[in-house]
Scaffold this motif. Structure first.
Motif, short mmCIF file in Angstrom:
data_model
loop_
_atom_site.label_atom_id
_atom_site.label_comp_id
_atom_site.label_asym_id
_atom_site.label_seq_id
_atom_site.Cartn_x
_atom_site.Cartn_y
_atom_site.Cartn_z
N LYS A 1 -30.50 -94.80 53.19
CA LYS A 1 -29.44 -95.73 53.57
C LYS A 1 -29.21 -96.80 52.50
O LYS A 1 -28.16 -97.44 52.47
N ASN B 1 -28.88 -91.00 63.02
CA ASN B 1 -29.39 -92.12 62.23
C ASN B 1 -28.77 -92.29 60.86
O ASN B 1 -29.11 -93.24 60.15
N TYR B 2 -27.88 -91.38 60.49
CA TYR B 2 -27.22 -91.56 59.18
C TYR B 2 -25.81 -91.00 59.26
O TYR B 2 -25.59 -89.91 59.76
N ILE C 1 -34.87 -90.98 55.65
CA ILE C 1 -33.52 -91.36 56.07
C ILE C 1 -33.32 -92.87 55.96
O ILE C 1 -32.27 -93.34 55.51
N SER C 2 -34.31 -93.63 56.37
CA SER C 2 -34.22 -95.09 56.27
C SER C 2 -33.98 -95.53 54.83
O SER C 2 -33.15 -96.40 54.56
#
Length: 254
Positions: free
Chosen positions: A210, A250-251, A206-207
């Motif tokens: 982005k 988180n997204y 996920i990081s």
């Protein structure tokens, strides 16, 4: 009688015979018996062969040049099973010495039969897990190849390394985010899902997503990630609901 139809002790005897026959061929600079094994209809006989040669390569370093010459010769054979076994053998060697067998993967990627090409994918997976640096550097050179099947095969081959170390392959996968070929795109989404469900992996995926630009692809990848957490629920570190919640927290797709 197939390999696994034999009793365990007879299988062990056969494996020893295969190794001995290969050593005799190497000593005599021939490949008659080896070729018979490489072309055997039984997948497990062929597997025993490439595992045996992999062991010989590192046990008897004085035979390494002969083994590479043997593989180079056998890769010219018309039987796709022989070429497939060559690639699988090269994969065993490439776990430690990828540069020595790289030329065989350069050829195998473009084989006219799917079996040797699939062996390339499988070998990238097993080599990349153990010997990632040279394998990933080589794979990167083919990510933008004009042949869509080459791009797809390389993408698929990155998967296994990514299951434990997604950070190693996400920059390579990112190179394919704008690929317009459906088979490549589908494989990319599949691999993103496959590298997301082990411990600490979803956070890294996920990081990194982005930093990607293709929002439509990301949306499909996120759906695949959520689905993978259900399909692999017996192996995933998070439940599907936990994965969905993590993504929501988180997204956000603008």
């Amino acid at each position: 009688m197939g390999f696994y139809e034999l009793p365990k002790d007879e299988r062990a005897t056969l494996v020893a015979k295969i190794k001995d026959d290969i050593l005799k061929d190497l000593a005599n600079s021939t490949h008659l018996k080896t070729l018979q094994y490489f072309s055997d209809e039984d997948t497990y006989i062929r597997k025993s062969v490439y595992l045996a040669i992999g062991k010989i390569f590192f046990e008897q370093t004085g035979l390494q040049n002969k083994i590479i010459q043997l593989l180079d010769t056998l890769f010219k054979d018309e039987d796709f099973k022989v070429r497939q076994t060559v690639i699988n053998t090269a994969g065993e060697i490439g776990k430690k010495q990828f540069e020595t067998v790289q030329f065989l993967f350069d050829k195998g990627l473009f084989d006219n039969h799917h079996s040797p090409r699939n062996a390339v994918i499988g070998s990238i997976k097993k080599m990349g897990e153990i010997n990632p640096t040279p394998v990933l550097n080589w794979a990167k050179t083919y990510l933008c190849h004009q042949d869509k099947e080459i791009r797809r095969e390389i993408c698929h081959g990155l998967e296994l390394r990514g299951r434990k170390h997604p950070e190693d392959i996400l920059p390579l996968l990112q190179e394919l985010q704008h690929d317009k070929t459906k088979r490549v795109r589908d494989t990319l989404v599949h691999v993103i899902g496959q590298i997301s469900y082990k411990k600490n992996c979803l956070q890294k995926v996920i990081s990194h997503l982005k930093t990607w630009e293709n929002k439509a692809l990301i949306a499909d990848a996120l759906e695949e990630i959520i689905d993978v957490h259900h399909r692999y629920r017996d192996f995933a570190v998070m439940t599907q609901d936990q994965a969905r919640q993590y993504i929501e927290n988180n997204y956000s797709i603008e």
